[in-house]
Design a protein around this motif. Structure first.
Motif, PDB file in Angstrom:
ATOM      1  N   SER A 236      -2.799  13.303  -4.502  1.00 11.98           N
ATOM      2  CA  SER A 236      -1.679  14.183  -4.169  1.00 11.98           C
ATOM      3  C   SER A 236      -0.644  13.465  -3.319  1.00 11.98           C
ATOM      4  CB  SER A 236      -2.189  15.412  -3.400  1.00 11.98           C
ATOM      5  OG  SER A 236      -3.089  16.168  -4.183  1.00 11.98           O
ATOM      6  N   ASP A 237      -1.083  12.412  -2.608  1.00 14.16           N
ATOM      7  CA  ASP A 237      -0.229  11.720  -1.638  1.00 14.16           C
ATOM      8  C   ASP A 237       0.257  10.346  -2.086  1.00 14.16           C
ATOM      9  OD1 ASP A 237      -0.647  13.851   0.168  1.00 14.16           O
ATOM     10  OD2 ASP A 237      -2.533  12.952   0.818  1.00 14.16           O
ATOM     11  N   VAL A 238      -0.221   9.842  -3.217  1.00 13.65           N
ATOM     12  CA  VAL A 238       0.155   8.494  -3.660  1.00 13.65           C
ATOM     13  C   VAL A 238       0.287   8.470  -5.188  1.00 13.65           C
ATOM     14  CG1 VAL A 238      -0.409   6.031  -3.667  1.00 13.65           C
ATOM     15  CG2 VAL A 238      -1.171   7.464  -1.749  1.00 13.65           C
ATOM     16  N   ALA A 239       1.355   7.830  -5.675  1.00 12.13           N
ATOM     17  CA  ALA A 239       1.528   7.610  -7.116  1.00 12.13           C
ATOM     18  C   ALA A 239       2.042   6.192  -7.325  1.00 12.13           C
ATOM     19  CB  ALA A 239       2.502   8.611  -7.716  1.00 12.13           C
ATOM     20  N   LEU A 240       1.500   5.532  -8.333  1.00 14.91           N
ATOM     21  CA  LEU A 240       1.900   4.167  -8.661  1.00 14.91           C
ATOM     22  C   LEU A 240       3.005   4.171  -9.708  1.00 14.91           C
ATOM     23  CD1 LEU A 240       1.506   1.033  -8.893  1.00 14.91           C
ATOM     24  CD2 LEU A 240      -0.258   1.529 -10.612  1.00 14.91           C
ATOM     25  N   VAL A 241       4.009   3.333  -9.478  1.00 20.88           N
ATOM     26  CA  VAL A 241       5.000   3.014 -10.511  1.00 20.88           C
ATOM     27  C   VAL A 241       5.017   1.501 -10.650  1.00 20.88           C
ATOM     28  CG1 VAL A 241       7.416   3.069 -11.207  1.00 20.88           C
ATOM     29  CG2 VAL A 241       6.417   5.038 -10.047  1.00 20.88           C
ATOM     30  N   ALA A 242       4.719   1.013 -11.851  1.00 23.37           N
ATOM     31  CA  ALA A 242       4.765  -0.411 -12.151  1.00 23.37           C
ATOM     32  C   ALA A 242       5.983  -0.675 -13.025  1.00 23.37           C
ATOM     33  CB  ALA A 242       3.487  -0.851 -12.868  1.00 23.37           C
ATOM     34  N   SER A 243       6.777  -1.680 -12.657  1.00 29.18           N
ATOM     35  CA  SER A 243       7.999  -1.988 -13.401  1.00 29.18           C
ATOM     36  C   SER A 243       8.240  -3.489 -13.375  1.00 29.18           C
ATOM     37  CB  SER A 243       9.193  -1.255 -12.776  1.00 29.18           C
ATOM     38  OG  SER A 243       9.558  -1.886 -11.547  1.00 29.18           O
ATOM     39  N   TRP A 244       9.304  -3.915 -14.086  1.00 27.84           N
ATOM     40  CA  TRP A 244       9.700  -5.329 -14.093  1.00 27.84           C
ATOM     41  C   TRP A 244      10.895  -5.577 -13.179  1.00 27.84           C
ATOM     42  CZ3 TRP A 244       6.157  -8.306 -16.071  1.00 27.84           C
ATOM     43  CH2 TRP A 244       5.359  -7.852 -17.117  1.00 27.84           C
ATOM     44  N   ASN A 245      11.305  -4.556 -12.435  1.00 26.28           N
ATOM     45  CA  ASN A 245      12.487  -4.668 -11.574  1.00 26.28           C
ATOM     46  C   ASN A 245      12.153  -5.482 -10.318  1.00 26.28           C
ATOM     47  OD1 ASN A 245      14.640  -4.163  -9.726  1.00 26.28           O
ATOM     48  ND2 ASN A 245      15.192  -2.358 -10.928  1.00 26.28           N
ATOM     49  N   LYS A 246      12.692  -6.688 -10.243  1.00 25.66           N
ATOM     50  CA  LYS A 246      12.374  -7.590  -9.133  1.00 25.66           C
ATOM     51  C   LYS A 246      13.054  -7.202  -7.828  1.00 25.66           C
ATOM     52  CE  LYS A 246      11.522 -11.490 -12.224  1.00 25.66           C
ATOM     53  NZ  LYS A 246      11.923 -12.857 -12.646  1.00 25.66           N
ATOM     54  N   PHE A 247      13.974  -6.241  -7.891  1.00 28.86           N
ATOM     55  CA  PHE A 247      14.657  -5.798  -6.685  1.00 28.86           C
ATOM     56  C   PHE A 247      13.930  -4.645  -6.004  1.00 28.86           C
ATOM     57  CE2 PHE A 247      17.915  -7.615  -9.462  1.00 28.86           C
ATOM     58  CZ  PHE A 247      18.410  -8.605  -8.615  1.00 28.86           C
ATOM     59  N   VAL A 248      12.873  -4.162  -6.647  1.00 28.39           N
ATOM     60  CA  VAL A 248      12.094  -3.058  -6.090  1.00 28.39           C
ATOM     61  C   VAL A 248      11.058  -3.602  -5.109  1.00 28.39           C
ATOM     62  CG1 VAL A 248      10.507  -1.178  -6.630  1.00 28.39           C
ATOM     63  CG2 VAL A 248      12.422  -1.654  -8.140  1.00 28.39           C
ATOM     64  N   LYS A 249      10.872  -2.893  -4.011  1.00 31.01           N
ATOM     65  CA  LYS A 249       9.904  -3.307  -2.994  1.00 31.01           C
ATOM     66  C   LYS A 249       8.478  -3.039  -3.475  1.00 31.01           C
ATOM     67  CE  LYS A 249       8.427  -2.205   1.725  1.00 31.01           C
ATOM     68  NZ  LYS A 249       8.632  -1.302   2.891  1.00 31.01           N
ATOM     69  N   GLU A 250       7.633  -4.050  -3.397  1.00 35.44           N
ATOM     70  CA  GLU A 250       6.219  -3.875  -3.733  1.00 35.44           C
ATOM     71  C   GLU A 250       5.482  -3.360  -2.505  1.00 35.44           C
ATOM     72  OE1 GLU A 250       4.164  -7.313  -5.426  1.00 35.44           O
ATOM     73  OE2 GLU A 250       3.494  -5.936  -6.991  1.00 35.44           O
ATOM     74  N   GLY A 251       4.521  -2.476  -2.728  1.00 33.09           N
ATOM     75  CA  GLY A 251       3.776  -1.899  -1.605  1.00 33.09           C
ATOM     76  C   GLY A 251       4.023  -0.412  -1.511  1.00 33.09           C
ATOM     77  N   PHE A 252       3.928   0.146  -0.312  1.00 34.32           N
ATOM     78  CA  PHE A 252       4.036   1.592  -0.106  1.00 34.32           C
ATOM     79  C   PHE A 252       5.444   1.958   0.353  1.00 34.32           C
ATOM     80  CE2 PHE A 252      -0.427   0.642   0.120  1.00 34.32           C
ATOM     81  CZ  PHE A 252      -1.032   1.723  -0.502  1.00 34.32           C
ATOM     82  N   SER A 253       5.956   3.052  -0.207  1.00 36.99           N
ATOM     83  CA  SER A 253       7.306   3.486   0.120  1.00 36.99           C
ATOM     84  C   SER A 253       7.423   4.992  -0.070  1.00 36.99           C
ATOM     85  CB  SER A 253       8.311   2.756  -0.790  1.00 36.99           C
ATOM     86  OG  SER A 253       9.617   3.145  -0.505  1.00 36.99           O
ATOM     87  N   GLU A 254       8.251   5.650   0.745  1.00 41.38           N
ATOM     88  CA  GLU A 254       8.463   7.092   0.572  1.00 41.38           C
ATOM     89  C   GLU A 254       9.247   7.325  -0.711  1.00 41.38           C
ATOM     90  OE1 GLU A 254      10.729  10.719   2.853  1.00 41.38           O
ATOM     91  OE2 GLU A 254       9.292   9.525   4.007  1.00 41.38           O
ATOM     92  N   VAL A 255       8.818   8.306  -1.475  1.00 36.69           N
ATOM     93  CA  VAL A 255       9.428   8.550  -2.783  1.00 36.69           C
ATOM     94  C   VAL A 255      10.744   9.301  -2.620  1.00 36.69           C
ATOM     95  CG1 VAL A 255       8.181  10.731  -3.173  1.00 36.69           C
ATOM     96  CG2 VAL A 255       8.990   9.386  -5.124  1.00 36.69           C
ATOM     97  N   PRO A 256      11.827   8.845  -3.259  1.00 37.06           N
ATOM     98  CA  PRO A 256      13.069   9.617  -3.274  1.00 37.06           C
ATOM     99  C   PRO A 256      12.862  10.929  -4.013  1.00 37.06           C
ATOM    100  CG  PRO A 256      13.446   7.330  -3.950  1.00 37.06           C
ATOM    101  CD  PRO A 256      11.964   7.542  -3.933  1.00 37.06           C
ATOM    102  N   PRO A 257      13.578  11.992  -3.637  1.00 40.73           N
ATOM    103  CA  PRO A 257      13.376  13.314  -4.268  1.00 40.73           C
ATOM    104  C   PRO A 257      13.469  13.290  -5.790  1.00 40.73           C
ATOM    105  CG  PRO A 257      14.795  13.506  -2.347  1.00 40.73           C
ATOM    106  CD  PRO A 257      14.580  12.041  -2.567  1.00 40.73           C
ATOM    107  N   GLN A 258      14.435  12.524  -6.335  1.00 39.31           N
ATOM    108  CA  GLN A 258      14.599  12.504  -7.793  1.00 39.31           C
ATOM    109  C   GLN A 258      13.431  11.801  -8.468  1.00 39.31           C
ATOM    110  OE1 GLN A 258      16.432  10.862  -5.616  1.00 39.31           O
ATOM    111  NE2 GLN A 258      17.090   8.843  -6.350  1.00 39.31           N
ATOM    112  N   PHE A 259      12.824  10.816  -7.797  1.00 43.50           N
ATOM    113  CA  PHE A 259      11.663  10.130  -8.352  1.00 43.50           C
ATOM    114  C   PHE A 259      10.446  11.044  -8.351  1.00 43.50           C
ATOM    115  CE2 PHE A 259      12.784   5.342  -7.619  1.00 43.50           C
ATOM    116  CZ  PHE A 259      13.973   5.535  -8.305  1.00 43.50           C
ATOM    117  N   LEU A 260      10.307  11.825  -7.284  1.00 47.44           N
ATOM    118  CA  LEU A 260       9.183  12.764  -7.184  1.00 47.44           C
ATOM    119  C   LEU A 260       9.204  13.737  -8.359  1.00 47.44           C
ATOM    120  CD1 LEU A 260       6.827  14.156  -5.608  1.00 47.44           C
ATOM    121  CD2 LEU A 260       8.588  15.461  -4.394  1.00 47.44           C
TER     122      LEU A 260
END
Length: 324
Positions: A236-260
């Protein structure tokens, strides 16, 4: 003799434990597709209904392998899946505790995710479709190993044998079980390992949900394009998104509302029949029954191109991945 295992956890109990209503209570809300909103405790009349994670995600005889004598093997594949799941148990605990995982753990967890993608009802339906549309074409290596003549007549005979096998009751189940068991050899694992992994955390009181088909991969793009993304709710508290975007921070991050919203929408829309949640709002059922989803990449790109390709090496004819 002991009674065989026949209640097969298509959605594993340890996985569902991350989505329970309360930490010390193994209950979860189960939504059913095509039923009206009526929350309660009775599975027969309520939707969603409360159920124990011991019963949620269970399908009777789902992995039972048909045998030549007409009986069924209820346990072999179910036990095989348990062995494949075990290495990921401590990794689930680390991620749910928001601890960074190692490269070795990333590899093991990649195997778990692709196995989950294959093992569910949606995975079995893909195998059925593949069997119905694909024609068997034996490779050169097949003829070399069997010493059979590579002639049009022999290929036609092998096609008849293949078509006859497809008609046998339970062949699709056997094929699905074998493909799922072969997950550790999948090229998808190698691709997933190389992607950028971001673990998103929702702000209170928001939460992630899951379903009976929790791993999202775009059917059109797969994992090989720069626009490709894999999403997988872990709790309920964690979801993984895997992508090829090298500008995205790897690790834990607060989810933006639109991503949620996008992540929960993906998970609901991918469900075969059931959604599992720690809450019981009506909007979940509205999306589930609507059953319309258009892929919206969370990380936009200017143009679409290949990141990884599966090719055949001319020297030994073995498939391999190449990276652009």
């Amino acid at each position: 003799m002991n009674n065989p295992k026949r209640n097969h956890h298509v959605t594993p109990k340890l996985y569902l434990k991350g989505f329970v209503i309360k930490k010390d209570d193994p209950s979860i809300w189960v939504y059913k597709r095509d039923n009206q909103y009526n929350p309660g405790d009775d599975q027969t009349i309520n939707n969603p209904y409360k159920d124990s994670i011991k019963n949620a995600g269970v399908e009777r005889d789902f992995y039972a392998n048909p045998k030549a004598d007409g009986t069924q093997d209820f346990e072999t594949f179910e036990n095989k899946l348990e062995l494949l799941e075990k290495p990921a148990d401590p990794i689930f605990q680390k991620i749910r505790a928001r601890q960074v995982i190692t490269e070795e753990e990333k590899c093991l967890f990649s195997c778990y995710i692709i196995q989950m993608y294959r093992r569910v009802l949606s995975g079995r339906e893909k195998v059925k479709k593949l069997l119905a549309t694909q024609t068997y074409e034996p490779s050169k290596e097949f003829f070399e190993k069997t010493n059979l003549p590579d002639t049009p007549e022999m290929r036609a005979e092998l096609k008849i044998i293949s078509d006859n096998m497809k008609q046998k009751p339970g062949f699709d189940i056997q094929a699905h079980n074998r493909i799922t068991a072969a997950t550790p050899d999948s090229f998808m694992i190698e691709a997933l390992q190389k992607m950028i992994w971001t673990f998103y955390i929702p702000p209170a009181p928001h939460a992630f949900l899951t379903s009976d088909n929790p791993v999202f991969i775009s059917e059109h793009f797969g994992l090989g394009k720069n626009i490709s993304e894999l999403s997988f709710p872990i709790s309920s508290d964690v979801a993984l998104v895997a992508s090829w975007n090298k500008f995205v921070k790897e690790g834990f991050s607060e989810v933006p509302p639109q991503f949620l919203k996008e992540l929960n929408r993906r998970t609901i829309s991918g469900a075969s029949q059931n959604v599992y949640f720690s809450k019981s709002p009506e909007w979940v059922l509205k999306i589930l029954n609507k059953n319309v989803y258009k892929y919206r990449p969370m990380y936009s790109v200017k143009s679409v191109h290949d990141v990884v390709k599966l090719v055949t090496d001319g020297a030994d004819s073995k498939p391999r991945l190449i990276w652009s």
